[in-house]
Design an enzyme around this catalytic site. Sequence first.
Site, PDB file in Angstrom:
ATOM      1  N   GLU A  53      34.742  34.471  49.543  1.00 15.80           N
ATOM      2  CA  GLU A  53      34.039  33.413  49.358  1.00 15.80           C
ATOM      3  C   GLU A  53      33.794  32.805  48.056  1.00 15.80           C
ATOM      4  OE1 GLU A  53      32.359  31.805  51.585  1.00 15.80           O
ATOM      5  OE2 GLU A  53      32.816  32.773  53.321  1.00 15.80           O
TER       6      GLU A  53
HETATM    7  C1  LIG Z   1      38.779  41.383  52.230  1.00  9.70           C
HETATM    8  C2  LIG Z   1      38.978  40.089  51.951  1.00  9.70           C
HETATM    9  C3  LIG Z   1      38.347  39.225  52.915  1.00  9.70           C
HETATM   10  C4  LIG Z   1      38.651  38.062  52.973  1.00  9.70           C
HETATM   11  N1  LIG Z   1      38.245  37.112  54.124  1.00  9.70           N
HETATM   12  C5  LIG Z   1      38.728  35.861  54.393  1.00  9.70           C
HETATM   13  C6  LIG Z   1      38.375  35.385  55.537  1.00  9.70           C
HETATM   14  O1  LIG Z   1      37.715  35.720  56.386  1.00  9.70           O
HETATM   15  N2  LIG Z   1      38.628  34.046  55.788  1.00  9.70           N
HETATM   16  C7  LIG Z   1      39.451  33.411  54.674  1.00  9.70           C
HETATM   17  O2  LIG Z   1      39.787  32.120  54.758  1.00  9.70           O
HETATM   18  N3  LIG Z   1      39.607  33.901  53.376  1.00  9.70           N
HETATM   19  C8  LIG Z   1      39.380  35.152  53.352  1.00  9.70           C
HETATM   20  N4  LIG Z   1      39.662  36.055  52.212  1.00  9.70           N
HETATM   21  C9  LIG Z   1      40.210  35.208  51.179  1.00  9.70           C
HETATM   22  C10 LIG Z   1      39.420  35.065  49.988  1.00  9.70           C
HETATM   23  O3  LIG Z   1      38.498  33.916  50.185  1.00  9.70           O
HETATM   24  C11 LIG Z   1      40.455  34.661  48.737  1.00  9.70           C
HETATM   25  O4  LIG Z   1      41.257  36.059  48.446  1.00  9.70           O
HETATM   26  C12 LIG Z   1      39.883  33.941  47.561  1.00  9.70           C
HETATM   27  O5  LIG Z   1      39.331  32.802  47.963  1.00  9.70           O
HETATM   28  C13 LIG Z   1      40.593  34.040  46.357  1.00  9.70           C
HETATM   29  O6  LIG Z   1      42.212  33.795  46.779  1.00  9.70           O
HETATM   30  P1  LIG Z   1      43.402  34.600  46.326  1.00  9.70           P
HETATM   31  O7  LIG Z   1      43.219  36.018  46.700  1.00  9.70           O
HETATM   32  O8  LIG Z   1      44.692  33.817  46.671  1.00  9.70           O
HETATM   33  O9  LIG Z   1      43.317  34.542  44.554  1.00  9.70           O
HETATM   34  P2  LIG Z   1      43.832  33.527  43.952  1.00  9.70           P
HETATM   35  O10 LIG Z   1      43.492  32.205  44.378  1.00  9.70           O
HETATM   36  O11 LIG Z   1      45.337  33.581  43.377  1.00  9.70           O
HETATM   37  O12 LIG Z   1      42.921  33.825  42.458  1.00  9.70           O
HETATM   38  C14 LIG Z   1      43.413  34.860  41.584  1.00  9.70           C
HETATM   39  C15 LIG Z   1      42.536  34.881  40.317  1.00  9.70           C
HETATM   40  O13 LIG Z   1      42.745  33.640  39.460  1.00  9.70           O
HETATM   41  C16 LIG Z   1      41.548  33.037  39.437  1.00  9.70           C
HETATM   42  N5  LIG Z   1      41.831  31.408  39.558  1.00  9.70           N
HETATM   43  C17 LIG Z   1      42.325  30.970  40.466  1.00  9.70           C
HETATM   44  N6  LIG Z   1      42.258  29.668  40.437  1.00  9.70           N
HETATM   45  C18 LIG Z   1      41.769  29.527  39.276  1.00  9.70           C
HETATM   46  C19 LIG Z   1      41.275  28.014  38.550  1.00  9.70           C
HETATM   47  N7  LIG Z   1      41.600  26.882  39.125  1.00  9.70           N
HETATM   48  N8  LIG Z   1      40.510  28.390  37.599  1.00  9.70           N
HETATM   49  C20 LIG Z   1      40.161  29.580  37.067  1.00  9.70           C
HETATM   50  N9  LIG Z   1      40.375  30.870  37.577  1.00  9.70           N
HETATM   51  C21 LIG Z   1      41.293  30.586  38.650  1.00  9.70           C
HETATM   52  C22 LIG Z   1      40.566  33.558  40.275  1.00  9.70           C
HETATM   53  O14 LIG Z   1      39.279  33.313  40.053  1.00  9.70           O
HETATM   54  C23 LIG Z   1      41.208  35.067  40.414  1.00  9.70           C
HETATM   55  O15 LIG Z   1      40.485  35.690  39.484  1.00  9.70           O
HETATM   56  C24 LIG Z   1      39.306  37.324  52.104  1.00  9.70           C
HETATM   57  C25 LIG Z   1      39.835  37.991  51.130  1.00  9.70           C
HETATM   58  C26 LIG Z   1      39.618  39.417  51.037  1.00  9.70           C
HETATM   59  C27 LIG Z   1      40.315  40.342  49.869  1.00  9.70           C
END
Ligand SMILES: Cc1cc2nc3c(=O)[nH]c(=O)nc-3n(C[C@H](O)[C@H](O)[C@H](O)COP(=O)(O)OP(=O)(O)OC[C@H]3O[C@@H](n4cnc5c(N)ncnc54)[C@H](O)[C@@H]3O)c2cc1C
Length: 598
Positions: free
Chosen positions: A449
């Site tokens: 989220e």
């Molecule tokens: C157990 C679990 C359940 C989930 N359930 C759902 C679901 O039901 N539906 C759904 O759609 N998604 C779901 N998600 C996805 C979740 O919302 C994403 O994991 C989250 O949005 C982060 O995306 P990412 O994992 O690709 O990390 P990334 O976006 O790659 O981020 C990696 C790191 O980089 C940082 N970062 C990235 N971009 C920036 C920026 N522009 N500025 C500063 N820092 C940045 C982030 O803060 C983070 O620390 C779930 C994830 C998990 C782990």
Amino acid sequence: MDSLLLSRRDLDFLLYDWLDVTALTRRPRYADHDRSTFDAVLELSETIATRHFAPHNKRNDAEEPRFDGERVRMIPEVGEALRVYADAGLVGAAMDHELGGQQLPVVVANACRAWFQAANIATAAYPLLTVGNANLLLAHGSPEQIDTYVRPMVEGRFFGTMCLSEPQAGSSLADLTTKALPQDDGTHRLTGTKMWISGGDHELSENIVHLVLARIPGGPAGVKGISLFIVPKFLVSPDGTLGERNDVVLAGLNHKMGYRGTTNTLLNFGEGRYTPGGAPGAVGYLVGEPHHGLAYMFHMMNEARIGVGQGATALGYTGYLHALDYARTRPQGRPLTGRDPSAPQVPIIEHPDVRRMLLAQKSYVEGALALGLYCSRLLDEETTAPERADRDRAHLLLDVLTPIAKSWPSQWCLAANDLAIQVHGGYGYTREYDVEQYYRDNRLNAIHEGTHGIHGLDLLGRKVVMDGGAGLRLLLDTLASTVARATAVGGEAAELAARLAQAADRTGRTTARLWSTGDPATALTNSSTYLEAVGHVVLAWIWLEQYLALPDRTDAFHEGKRQAARYFFRVELPCTGPQFDLLDSLDRTAADCRPEWF
Ligand SMILES: Cc1cc2nc3c(=O)[nH]c(=O)nc-3n(C[C@H](O)[C@H](O)[C@H](O)COP(=O)(O)OP(=O)(O)OC[C@H]3O[C@@H](n4cnc5c(N)ncnc54)[C@H](O)[C@@H]3O)c2cc1C
């Protein structure tokens, strides 16, 4: 014995003594309710959570769902618990009577939900997602979509998901690529891959209603070209019966650190495994207007984010109660002033350092619960306050508070879980005790989220500057009115008020300083620190609010609340000073550290 899930005494204090939720029953929407119906549903929630959710929490973690290539297999207690939950009418707790809901205030429904989140966060996630999905469709779906999908969700027959993330598009939803091709019959066919989808596949319900973000070709690039679709696992006939299998397929389950009982899935849309209507492609039904999908999703985000913050709180809260119970019963060592080895050992709660750890937990979890319920009360205000101005005010305040209501509990109730392990000593580090699982479960909440970092950007980059700073002004005015009330009370309340006034003033000045150059790169460099500092200021305000709501009584509950408020003001709030100093200096240590220097 008192529950180790949550404190009903605390919930009653927050709901009735502080937030005055019975006053809501004077509004037409809640006129059928009174204190006794609120008490009954809270009682029912505690009972179902204790009897049907808590007992399989550990087993659900140890024997997580497995995908055998065809079906998802999981322990039967999950489905049984969710059936009891749905039969009790809890899916539709806050929904309209007309839909089969109980039409309870959101604040009461959310207090009920906290029992389930404390008992078994993984099983509780299924209805949380379903309610979020249903509320989105109630706000933006057509009457036909509401009849077809929302009513079965309220009955607990269909479950819902939210499909935003993709392998290459997590925080950056502008980069999502799932496609939706318009068809002659008005439907769309979706192709693409969604990652991390919670509850994305299982056999707990008759059907799964996926809400999917995708692009209609020809639309604008970026977030302005994203549309929202309903993609059911099984197509639904006009008479409500289930029809063909849709072309959405489970590619695999993710194996997680915590929340293991909630299936987390990689879903392929339109890979051709199924051919509904004789053709490949997942059949999707557009919700609302094309290209407005992300706005619709965000409409529900406040609610979902408060739900995530509250889940973090519930995990912190139950961990604290477990630590408290352990500290009262674990004999170890002797008092600082009485080292006689022939004297019996004392329970560890007698040691000031253990009480420090308990008081820190208490201040985090009770503060976070209060913040979450305050925000839930704002959700009620924004829809049912008689005056338009009050509805608008609630909406704006909620907008500013949401990044904090999501992120603060995710950070500090996790810290509470960490301390709960510490209170248990070596036993806390074993799987025989419950607290290690709470920690693992809670670690998710700063990630999904919207990550912590993204909420920092949201608070400083958007929420406090929007409408010429109207959100920040409203927040500071709200704090100021609590300060004025506390100052008028005098004594200790006035002392705490003076400290809060200083911290609020600092919040305003630091925000202005950060934006003084007008350069987002300068302002936003340390936005996570800003989120943490302002989060602590908000929690100090919430503690002062609780302090003011305490009646003039000196029993253990009320003295404990006062001491936790003191702890927060004396130990936690001063930590914001160095954070504001760093922000005021427009520090660039992290920004100037080149990637190759690591
Ligand atoms: C157990 C679990 C359940 C989930 N359930 C759902 C679901 O039901 N539906 C759904 O759609 N998604 C779901 N998600 C996805 C979740 O919302 C994403 O994991 C989250 O949005 C982060 O995306 P990412 O994992 O690709 O990390 P990334 O976006 O790659 O981020 C990696 C790191 O980089 C940082 N970062 C990235 N971009 C920036 C920026 N522009 N500025 C500063 N820092 C940045 C982030 O803060 C983070 O620390 C779930 C994830 C998990 C782990």
